[in-house]
Design an enzyme around this catalytic site. Structure first.
Site, PDB file in Angstrom:
ATOM      1  N   GLY A 102     -10.699  16.530  28.377  1.00  0.00           N
ATOM      2  CA  GLY A 102     -10.828  17.792  27.651  1.00  0.00           C
ATOM      3  C   GLY A 102     -12.186  17.957  27.000  1.00  0.00           C
ATOM      4  O   GLY A 102     -12.558  19.055  26.582  1.00  0.00           O
ATOM      5  N   LYS A 123     -19.192  12.182  26.432  1.00  0.00           N
ATOM      6  CA  LYS A 123     -18.013  12.589  25.647  1.00  0.00           C
ATOM      7  C   LYS A 123     -18.464  13.517  24.525  1.00  0.00           C
ATOM      8  O   LYS A 123     -19.344  13.146  23.746  1.00  0.00           O
ATOM      9  CB  LYS A 123     -17.310  11.362  25.067  1.00  0.00           C
ATOM     10  CG  LYS A 123     -16.091  11.697  24.204  1.00  0.00           C
ATOM     11  CD  LYS A 123     -15.325  10.441  23.863  1.00  0.00           C
ATOM     12  CE  LYS A 123     -14.190  10.721  22.887  1.00  0.00           C
ATOM     13  NZ  LYS A 123     -13.457   9.490  22.571  1.00  0.00           N
ATOM     14  N   ARG A 186     -20.706   7.118  27.515  1.00  0.00           N
ATOM     15  CA  ARG A 186     -19.904   5.909  27.725  1.00  0.00           C
ATOM     16  C   ARG A 186     -20.143   5.353  29.128  1.00  0.00           C
ATOM     17  O   ARG A 186     -20.485   6.107  30.049  1.00  0.00           O
ATOM     18  CB  ARG A 186     -18.411   6.239  27.590  1.00  0.00           C
ATOM     19  CG  ARG A 186     -18.066   6.956  26.325  1.00  0.00           C
ATOM     20  CD  ARG A 186     -16.585   6.899  26.057  1.00  0.00           C
ATOM     21  NE  ARG A 186     -15.766   7.782  26.886  1.00  0.00           N
ATOM     22  CZ  ARG A 186     -14.490   8.039  26.634  1.00  0.00           C
ATOM     23  NH1 ARG A 186     -13.894   7.467  25.600  1.00  0.00           N
ATOM     24  NH2 ARG A 186     -13.803   8.850  27.405  1.00  0.00           N
ATOM     25  N   ASP A 266      -2.440   7.674  28.146  1.00  0.00           N
ATOM     26  CA  ASP A 266      -3.700   8.265  28.628  1.00  0.00           C
ATOM     27  C   ASP A 266      -4.911   7.550  28.020  1.00  0.00           C
ATOM     28  O   ASP A 266      -6.045   7.833  28.409  1.00  0.00           O
ATOM     29  CB  ASP A 266      -3.756   9.766  28.307  1.00  0.00           C
ATOM     30  CG  ASP A 266      -3.508  10.071  26.839  1.00  0.00           C
ATOM     31  OD1 ASP A 266      -2.425   9.731  26.344  1.00  0.00           O
ATOM     32  OD2 ASP A 266      -4.407  10.629  26.185  1.00  0.00           O
TER      33      ASP A 266
HETATM   34  P1  AMP Z   1      -7.463  11.505  22.450  1.00  0.00           P
HETATM   35  O1  AMP Z   1      -6.340  11.446  21.463  1.00  0.00           O
HETATM   36  O2  AMP Z   1      -8.819  11.626  21.829  1.00  0.00           O
HETATM   37  O3  AMP Z   1      -7.403  10.402  23.443  1.00  0.00           O
HETATM   38  O4  AMP Z   1      -7.281  12.881  23.262  1.00  0.00           O
HETATM   39  C1  AMP Z   1      -6.088  13.272  23.886  1.00  0.00           C
HETATM   40  C2  AMP Z   1      -6.358  14.455  24.775  1.00  0.00           C
HETATM   41  O5  AMP Z   1      -6.879  15.545  24.009  1.00  0.00           O
HETATM   42  C3  AMP Z   1      -7.363  14.222  25.882  1.00  0.00           C
HETATM   43  O6  AMP Z   1      -6.976  14.985  26.995  1.00  0.00           O
HETATM   44  C4  AMP Z   1      -8.649  14.736  25.290  1.00  0.00           C
HETATM   45  O7  AMP Z   1      -9.580  15.110  26.266  1.00  0.00           O
HETATM   46  C5  AMP Z   1      -8.150  15.925  24.511  1.00  0.00           C
HETATM   47  N1  AMP Z   1      -9.028  16.265  23.380  1.00  0.00           N
HETATM   48  C6  AMP Z   1      -9.185  15.590  22.220  1.00  0.00           C
HETATM   49  N2  AMP Z   1     -10.062  16.214  21.412  1.00  0.00           N
HETATM   50  C7  AMP Z   1     -10.478  17.312  22.080  1.00  0.00           C
HETATM   51  C8  AMP Z   1     -11.382  18.374  21.772  1.00  0.00           C
HETATM   52  N3  AMP Z   1     -12.045  18.433  20.620  1.00  0.00           N
HETATM   53  N4  AMP Z   1     -11.553  19.334  22.709  1.00  0.00           N
HETATM   54  C9  AMP Z   1     -10.898  19.293  23.876  1.00  0.00           C
HETATM   55  N5  AMP Z   1     -10.031  18.344  24.213  1.00  0.00           N
HETATM   56  C10 AMP Z   1      -9.812  17.361  23.332  1.00  0.00           C
HETATM   57 MG    MG Z   2      -7.973   9.787  25.055  1.00  0.00          MG
END
Ligand code: AMP
Ligand code: MG
Length: 499
Positions: A102, A123, A186, A266
């Site tokens: 995302g 990222k 990364r 994930d």
């Molecule tokens: P994480 O908890 O950081 O591993 O993120 C879980 C999901 O949310 C993943 O698909 C990330 O890409 C998405 N995600 C987290 N933060 C953001 C953001 N600020 N914008 C878009 N997607 C996000």
């Molecule tokens: Mg993640």
């Protein structure tokens, strides 16, 4: 916000690098091609020269405006094939459906001078088709934490994604308050997660599931092709191999006192690497039930639950691989070894912390009893092991004994430890201990001090911490303040999923 098409990028910086981009070759079912979204007025925050060297990046290129433009997402890089991949996952024990990169963009797979392939990922590089409600950005504080911890874990010998650099921008990003944007670059052989397999399995795309599994086996687990031990079933063999790597990784987390904080499927690497640094923490005082994620009040991902959660996640992976493994019995059999491998790996790590050369039946009791004593008094985890090592090296016992109020309890344990050490040359035992019990870890308060300065435009503390944490087992005279007890305010640092 529209996503930029690849052809919109004005120019491609030529770094003279060689690419092979095997993930991109999997085909469009696995990703969306797109370019990073530019950030205004980018600047450097930090760079890892060690990582740059491994990648074969010329120092003068890394110092160039072109490199700054590339790693802030403002310019393409010749040979890269930028994309965001699609995956799904279980978050906090619940099926979350489709997720995906995302806010990350895979630039491609670089061929390093020593012949390895390493993927580069930006990222915080803007929205993608998988951003859902998110803005695609990452803030400065979380990018600094990910950068430092990636390199710190690597230096500790713990399998991890790496980090090349962080760039920053004055662009505002809304979280609980307005912060500024940053991009962390990364590096890993692959960023494929358990969630990638779950995605293609649960959406019924079994042809893609097979292609993904075959790719992972061919590229990273070639031994699984033989399928020995699993009736020639390469996919069961893959599941077993991933379980073994995951067990080894989590054993290392436990031994060093690392809490990941968000062990959703994930965030689990198919290569058994520590990935997706968010609310992670190195323990200060030893508390087995410690929860480092402010967004996890139930403590699903508490320190002592990590080994079981890893197994739960592997079970999800096994479920996802079932269409390929075909027999449920076989999938369960492939998961079974985790229950033996994890304790064996942990015992080996804890034995090493005690400087022992081989395993003995009483060792489990020996480590468990000192951990219980430490838990009772919340004794500082890192400091205890380092002081014990220095005591074995010949320093007076007071420094380690003084960590405990229950002196009698400690003395009793020390007596048993000495007895167990009979016959070991103490110079060698202490050398072994000092090589696995770090003096320096990235405690929350150390990161926090660096982040506060960075927010004011001073990145020198980030640089200092990187240099320090690249050699966590070295004494590094003059840096003792970084190895001390956390200040009182450290316990009030609240780190959530917000990043
Ligand atoms: P994480 O908890 O950081 O591993 O993120 C879980 C999901 O949310 C993943 O698909 C990330 O890409 C998405 N995600 C987290 N933060 C953001 C953001 N600020 N914008 C878009 N997607 C996000
Ligand atoms: Mg993640």
């Amino acid at each position: 916000m529209p996503v930029q098409a690849p052809q919109d990028i004005p120019s491609q910086a030529d770094s003279g690098l060689h690419w092979r981009n095997r993930f991109a070759a999997l085909g469009p079912a696995f990703y969306t091609r797109l370019m990073p979204q530019p950030l205004p007025a980018p600047h450097w925050v930090a760079r890892s020269q060690a990582m740059a060297r491994e990648l074969g990046l010329a120092p003068e290129w890394l110092d160039s405006p072109a490199a700054l433009a590339v790693f802030s997402g403002n310019q393409g890089l010749a040979g890269s094939e930028p994309l965001a991949s699609v995956y799904s996952g279980h978050q906090f024990g619940v099926w979350a459906g489709q997720l995906g990169d995302g806010r990350a963009i895979l630039l491609g797979e670089l061929l390093t001078p020593d012949g390895r392939g390493l993927e580069l990922q930006l990222k915080g590089s803007g929205r993608t088709p998988y951003s859902r409600m998110g803005d695609g950005r990452a803030v400065l504080r979380s990018s600094i934490r990910e950068f430092l911890c990636s390199e710190a874990m690597h230096a500790l010998g713990i399998p991890s994604s790496r980090a090349l650099c962080v760039t920053g921008s004055p662009a505002p990003v809304r979280r609980e308050e307005i912060e500024t944007a940053a991009v962390v670059t990364r590096v890993a052989p692959s960023f494929i997660r358990f969630g990638h397999f779950e995605h293609f399995s649960y959406s019924g795309q079994h042809e893609q599931l097979r292609a993904l599994a075959d790719f992972v086996i061919d590229a990273f687990y070639p031994d699984c092709r033989a399928g020995s031990g699993f009736k020639g079933n390469a996919y069961a063999a893959l599941l077993e191999a991933v379980s073994a790597r995951t067990a080894a990784m989590v054993a290392q987390w436990q031994a060093v006192g690392f809490c990941h904080g968000v062990m959703n499927t994930d965030n689990m690497s198919i290569l058994g690497l520590t990935i997706d640094y968010g609310p992670f923490q190195f323990l200060d005082g030893f508390d087995p039930g410690h929860i480092c994620n402010h967004s996890d009040p139930q403590g699903r991902y508490a320190y002592h639950r990590q080994p079981n959660i890893a197994y739960w996640n592997l079970f999800c992976l096994g479920q996802a691989l079932l269409p390929l493994i075909e027999e449920q019995e076989l999938a369960l059999a492939a998961l079974e070894p985790y229950k033996a491998v994890f304790p064996r790996e942990l015992d080996a790590r804890m034995g090493a912390k005690l400087g022992l050369q081989d395993a003995a039946p009483q060792d489990r009791e020996l480590t468990e009893s000192i951990l219980q004593l430490m838990a009772k008094e919340r004794v500082d985890y890192t400091i205890f092991w380092r002081r014990l090592s220095r005591h074995v090296a010949g320093e007076p016992v007071d420094a380690v004994r003084d960590l405990f109020l229950d002196r009698a309890g400690f003395d009793d344990w020390l007596g048993r430890f000495r007895e167990r050490s009979t016959g070991l040359a103490s110079a060698e035992q202490s050398a072994r201990m000092l090589a696995v019990n770090p003096k320096y870890v990235l405690r929350n308060h150390l990161g926090e001090v660096a982040i506060r300065a960075a927010k004011l435009g001073d990145f020198s503390e980030v640089e200092r911490l990187l240099a320090l944490l690249e050699h966590p087992f070295d004494e590094q005279p003059g840096m003792d303040a970084y190895a001390g007890f956390p200040p009182d305010w450290a316990s009030s640092i609240a780190i959530s999923c917000s990043s």
